[in-house]
Design an enzyme around this catalytic site. Sequence first.
Site, short mmCIF file in Angstrom:
data_model
loop_
_atom_site.label_atom_id
_atom_site.label_comp_id
_atom_site.label_asym_id
_atom_site.label_seq_id
_atom_site.Cartn_x
_atom_site.Cartn_y
_atom_site.Cartn_z
N GLY A 57 0.92 -1.23 0.06
CA GLY A 57 -0.10 -0.18 -0.01
C GLY A 57 0.77 1.42 0.10
O GLY A 57 0.15 2.35 0.35
N GLU A 58 2.10 1.20 -0.36
CA GLU A 58 2.88 2.36 -0.35
C GLU A 58 2.30 3.59 -1.31
O GLU A 58 2.18 4.61 -1.05
CB GLU A 58 4.38 2.08 -0.64
CG GLU A 58 5.14 1.75 0.50
CD GLU A 58 6.66 1.22 0.24
OE1 GLU A 58 6.93 1.68 -0.64
OE2 GLU A 58 7.04 0.76 1.17
#
Length: 87
Positions: A5-6
Amino acid sequence: SKAIGEPPFFLAASCFMAIREAIVAARTDAFDGDHAAATGFQLWSPATSERIRMACIDDMVGRALAGNDEGVVPVEEAAAWKTAGSW
């Protein structure tokens, strides 16, 4: 890195920084082009519409801080004002 989820995290951070740069541009206009004076403020997350509006420092904000339509708070005094409460 895509699995944790960066990318969405950094996309949200880029929106916050874009809002901050727009506020710096508005404050630079209010301070007659003095970029150093325009950058001396804090913007807390979440960047609500109230926080953004009060951080821009213009005549309308000065009238709001003065508490009436006739009195206007100088830009330098309005810049020293700190947000509080739900802002």
